[in-house]
Design a protein around this motif. Structure first.
Motif, PDB file in Angstrom:
ATOM      1  N   GLY A   9      -5.477   5.881   8.950  1.00 13.70           N
ATOM      2  CA  GLY A   9      -5.478   7.119   8.181  1.00 13.70           C
ATOM      3  C   GLY A   9      -5.619   6.805   6.707  1.00 13.70           C
ATOM      4  O   GLY A   9      -6.111   5.722   6.333  1.00 13.70           O
ATOM      5  N   ASN A  10      -5.160   7.694   5.840  1.00 11.22           N
ATOM      6  CA  ASN A  10      -5.356   7.498   4.405  1.00 11.22           C
ATOM      7  C   ASN A  10      -4.839   6.149   3.910  1.00 11.22           C
ATOM      8  O   ASN A  10      -5.573   5.351   3.327  1.00 11.22           O
ATOM      9  N   MET A  11      -3.545   5.878   4.152  1.00 13.48           N
ATOM     10  CA  MET A  11      -2.970   4.645   3.608  1.00 13.48           C
ATOM     11  C   MET A  11      -3.412   3.424   4.398  1.00 13.48           C
ATOM     12  O   MET A  11      -3.597   2.349   3.820  1.00 13.48           O
ATOM     13  N   GLY A  12      -3.600   3.561   5.704  1.00 14.14           N
ATOM     14  CA  GLY A  12      -4.098   2.429   6.484  1.00 14.14           C
ATOM     15  C   GLY A  12      -5.474   1.997   6.023  1.00 14.14           C
ATOM     16  O   GLY A  12      -5.756   0.807   5.871  1.00 14.14           O
ATOM     17  N   ARG A  13      -6.347   2.981   5.787  1.00 12.87           N
ATOM     18  CA  ARG A  13      -7.693   2.671   5.314  1.00 12.87           C
ATOM     19  C   ARG A  13      -7.650   2.023   3.924  1.00 12.87           C
ATOM     20  O   ARG A  13      -8.328   1.016   3.679  1.00 12.87           O
ATOM     21  N   ILE A  14      -6.851   2.601   3.029  1.00 11.89           N
ATOM     22  CA  ILE A  14      -6.745   2.035   1.683  1.00 11.89           C
ATOM     23  C   ILE A  14      -6.221   0.606   1.746  1.00 11.89           C
ATOM     24  O   ILE A  14      -6.684  -0.276   1.018  1.00 11.89           O
ATOM     25  N   LEU A  15      -5.263   0.357   2.628  1.00  7.15           N
ATOM     26  CA  LEU A  15      -4.704  -0.988   2.769  1.00  7.15           C
ATOM     27  C   LEU A  15      -5.778  -1.972   3.218  1.00  7.15           C
ATOM     28  O   LEU A  15      -5.900  -3.071   2.658  1.00  7.15           O
ATOM     29  N   VAL A  16      -6.572  -1.598   4.215  1.00  7.06           N
ATOM     30  CA  VAL A  16      -7.648  -2.467   4.699  1.00  7.06           C
ATOM     31  C   VAL A  16      -8.662  -2.731   3.587  1.00  7.06           C
ATOM     32  O   VAL A  16      -9.058  -3.884   3.334  1.00  7.06           O
ATOM     33  N   GLU A  17      -9.097  -1.675   2.917  1.00 10.47           N
ATOM     34  CA  GLU A  17     -10.080  -1.818   1.844  1.00 10.47           C
ATOM     35  C   GLU A  17      -9.551  -2.733   0.736  1.00 10.47           C
ATOM     36  O   GLU A  17     -10.279  -3.582   0.219  1.00 10.47           O
ATOM     37  N   THR A  18      -8.288  -2.546   0.397  1.00 14.78           N
ATOM     38  CA  THR A  18      -7.686  -3.325  -0.681  1.00 14.78           C
ATOM     39  C   THR A  18      -7.562  -4.790  -0.305  1.00 14.78           C
ATOM     40  O   THR A  18      -7.881  -5.679  -1.113  1.00 14.78           O
ATOM     41  N   ARG A 114       9.343  -3.981   5.533  1.00 13.13           N
ATOM     42  CA  ARG A 114       8.675  -2.741   5.144  1.00 13.13           C
ATOM     43  C   ARG A 114       7.931  -3.033   3.857  1.00 13.13           C
ATOM     44  O   ARG A 114       8.491  -3.585   2.908  1.00 13.13           O
ATOM     45  N   SER A 115       6.661  -2.696   3.818  1.00 16.29           N
ATOM     46  CA  SER A 115       5.844  -2.894   2.623  1.00 16.29           C
ATOM     47  C   SER A 115       5.160  -1.575   2.305  1.00 16.29           C
ATOM     48  O   SER A 115       4.231  -1.175   2.997  1.00 16.29           O
ATOM     49  N   ILE A 116       5.653  -0.895   1.282  1.00 12.80           N
ATOM     50  CA  ILE A 116       5.131   0.421   0.920  1.00 12.80           C
ATOM     51  C   ILE A 116       4.095   0.255  -0.184  1.00 12.80           C
ATOM     52  O   ILE A 116       4.433  -0.087  -1.318  1.00 12.80           O
ATOM     53  N   PRO A 117       2.825   0.498   0.127  1.00 15.79           N
ATOM     54  CA  PRO A 117       1.770   0.319  -0.879  1.00 15.79           C
ATOM     55  C   PRO A 117       1.627   1.550  -1.761  1.00 15.79           C
ATOM     56  O   PRO A 117       2.236   2.593  -1.528  1.00 15.79           O
ATOM     57  N   SER A 118       0.802   1.407  -2.765  1.00 18.12           N
ATOM     58  CA  SER A 118       0.436   2.515  -3.650  1.00 18.12           C
ATOM     59  C   SER A 118      -1.076   2.554  -3.746  1.00 18.12           C
ATOM     60  O   SER A 118      -1.748   1.519  -3.632  1.00 18.12           O
ATOM     61  N   ILE A 119      -1.617   3.727  -3.972  1.00 16.33           N
ATOM     62  CA  ILE A 119      -3.059   3.839  -4.152  1.00 16.33           C
ATOM     63  C   ILE A 119      -3.523   3.032  -5.366  1.00 16.33           C
ATOM     64  O   ILE A 119      -4.680   2.623  -5.441  1.00 16.33           O
ATOM     65  N   THR A 120      -2.601   2.752  -6.296  1.00 14.92           N
ATOM     66  CA  THR A 120      -2.965   1.929  -7.457  1.00 14.92           C
ATOM     67  C   THR A 120      -3.290   0.489  -7.062  1.00 14.92           C
ATOM     68  O   THR A 120      -3.984  -0.215  -7.795  1.00 14.92           O
ATOM     69  N   ASN A 121      -2.788   0.061  -5.903  1.00 14.73           N
ATOM     70  CA  ASN A 121      -3.112  -1.293  -5.419  1.00 14.73           C
ATOM     71  C   ASN A 121      -4.604  -1.448  -5.172  1.00 14.73           C
ATOM     72  O   ASN A 121      -5.131  -2.557  -5.180  1.00 14.73           O
ATOM     73  N   ARG A 122      -5.281  -0.316  -4.951  1.00 12.49           N
ATOM     74  CA  ARG A 122      -6.729  -0.330  -4.703  1.00 12.49           C
ATOM     75  C   ARG A 122      -7.476  -0.955  -5.872  1.00 12.49           C
ATOM     76  O   ARG A 122      -8.555  -1.540  -5.699  1.00 12.49           O
ATOM     77  N   ALA A 123      -6.900  -0.837  -7.071  1.00 14.60           N
ATOM     78  CA  ALA A 123      -7.502  -1.418  -8.271  1.00 14.60           C
ATOM     79  C   ALA A 123      -6.859  -2.750  -8.630  1.00 14.60           C
ATOM     80  O   ALA A 123      -7.083  -3.282  -9.719  1.00 14.60           O
ATOM     81  N   GLY A 124      -6.064  -3.304  -7.692  1.00 16.88           N
ATOM     82  CA  GLY A 124      -5.389  -4.560  -7.972  1.00 16.88           C
ATOM     83  C   GLY A 124      -4.240  -4.400  -8.949  1.00 16.88           C
ATOM     84  O   GLY A 124      -3.798  -5.364  -9.570  1.00 16.88           O
ATOM     85  N   LYS A 125      -3.750  -3.173  -9.093  1.00 11.66           N
ATOM     86  CA  LYS A 125      -2.680  -2.867 -10.037  1.00 11.66           C
ATOM     87  C   LYS A 125      -1.506  -2.246  -9.281  1.00 11.66           C
ATOM     88  O   LYS A 125      -1.591  -1.932  -8.095  1.00 11.66           O
ATOM     89  N   GLY A 126      -0.428  -2.035  -9.995  1.00 11.45           N
ATOM     90  CA  GLY A 126       0.692  -1.284  -9.437  1.00 11.45           C
ATOM     91  C   GLY A 126       1.589  -2.088  -8.527  1.00 11.45           C
ATOM     92  O   GLY A 126       1.239  -3.184  -8.063  1.00 11.45           O
ATOM     93  N   VAL A 127       2.747  -1.531  -8.264  1.00 11.74           N
ATOM     94  CA  VAL A 127       3.786  -2.185  -7.463  1.00 11.74           C
ATOM     95  C   VAL A 127       3.576  -1.903  -5.982  1.00 11.74           C
ATOM     96  O   VAL A 127       3.089  -0.849  -5.594  1.00 11.74           O
ATOM     97  N   LEU A 128       3.915  -2.865  -5.151  1.00 15.45           N
ATOM     98  CA  LEU A 128       4.039  -2.699  -3.712  1.00 15.45           C
ATOM     99  C   LEU A 128       5.480  -3.035  -3.359  1.00 15.45           C
ATOM    100  O   LEU A 128       5.977  -4.107  -3.715  1.00 15.45           O
ATOM    101  N   LEU A 129       6.170  -2.108  -2.705  1.00 16.02           N
ATOM    102  CA  LEU A 129       7.604  -2.237  -2.456  1.00 16.02           C
ATOM    103  C   LEU A 129       7.883  -3.021  -1.178  1.00 16.02           C
ATOM    104  O   LEU A 129       7.315  -2.718  -0.126  1.00 16.02           O
TER     105      LEU A 129
END
Length: 277
Positions: A9-18, A114-129
């Protein structure tokens, strides 16, 4: 490392792309599946080399690191389905806040997190919890955190602050995107500026603001003090913001936490029923 993703879904796809675009894993090292297979197929077609599997069991068998990216209330069923194929050598991660690492540990024989990503990770930025299970050694945490640092700033948190940290890191981009869109809409409605100009100026302002903080020129309070000239126009705008926003974010955190605890209660019931059956 072979990386499996259950749920695109949204976050799964973003995670794969990232993961792929950052080089943290090669396309050939990614194995994916989804309940609606067409959704996963579109992702695999966009990144030739990614392995698409119809069966969840095949994803588990062929991966070392497994991300479960399904909706919270689907977790008990998914964990029961994958448990027979998970070995002690696997690492299994949830990316959703209501699922506790303790619930993962009770269901699976391997290291969990548990690893909670952020859409900001898509740009190689931001925190992942990150929140780890009870059987991780310090060097093991460092190793997986180094892997996550290929596309994020991994940050370990305690279970008790999971929801608020996720509100800031994962939901925050949507919250502030909404505020910025409202900012643009009001500028267009109340003045003669064209929408495309308002959007461009706002985007450039945000990027510049981010750079100021990234380079350490200002903190949030010091920036406001620098821009706010006594008796000036900025001060008048800040008065409106103070008046209109009072209590807004308190209500926001109350609402997200109410939903969080509701989901946790429903999850606990589902996990209990699974254990009793």
């Amino acid at each position: 490392m072979q990386v499996g993703v259950i749920g695109t879904g949204n976050m799964g796809r973003i995670l794969v792309e990232t993961i792929v675009e950052s080089g943290a894993a090669q396309k050939e090292e990614m194995i994916i599946t989804n309940r609606t297979l067409d959704k996963a197929k579109k992702l695999a077609d966009a990144y030739p080399g990614i392995k698409l599997k119809k069966k969840i069991s095949d994803v588990v068998k062929q991966s070392n690191l497994l991300f479960v990216c399904v909706r919270p209330l689907q977790f008990p069923d998914v964990l029961q389905e994958i448990a027979p194929y998970v070995t002690r050598d696997h690492i299994v991660s949830s990316i959703t806040s209501p699922v506790e690492v303790g619930q993962l540990e009770q269901s699976l024989p391997c290291k969990v997190m548990r690893s909670i990503p952020s859409i900001t990770n898509r740009a190689g930025k931001g925190v992942l919890l990150l929140t780890y299970g009870s059987n991780w050694e310090t060097h093991e945490k460092e190793k997986i955190a180094n892997w996550f640092s290929e596309f994020s700033h991994p940050h370990e948190i305690e279970e008790k602050v999971t929801r608020v940290a996720s509100d800031i890191v994962s939901c925050g981009p949507a919250f502030f995107s909404y505020l910025l869109q409202s900012f643009i809409d009001a500028a267009v409605s109340e003045t003669e500026i064209e929408r495309k100009d308002a959007e461009y100026l706002t985007a450039e302002m945000i990027q510049g603001l981010s750079s100021l903080f990234e380079k350490g020129f200002y903190t949030l309070p010091s920036l406001q003090k620098k821009v706010h000239v006594p008796g000036g126009i900025t001060g008048e705008g800040l008065k409106v913001l103070h008046r209109q926003s009072e209590g807004m974010f308190e209500d926001l955190f109350k609402a997200t936490h109410e939903k969080y605890y509701e989901d946790k209660e429903l999850l606990a019931e589902k996990f209990t029923k699974r254990q009793d059956s």
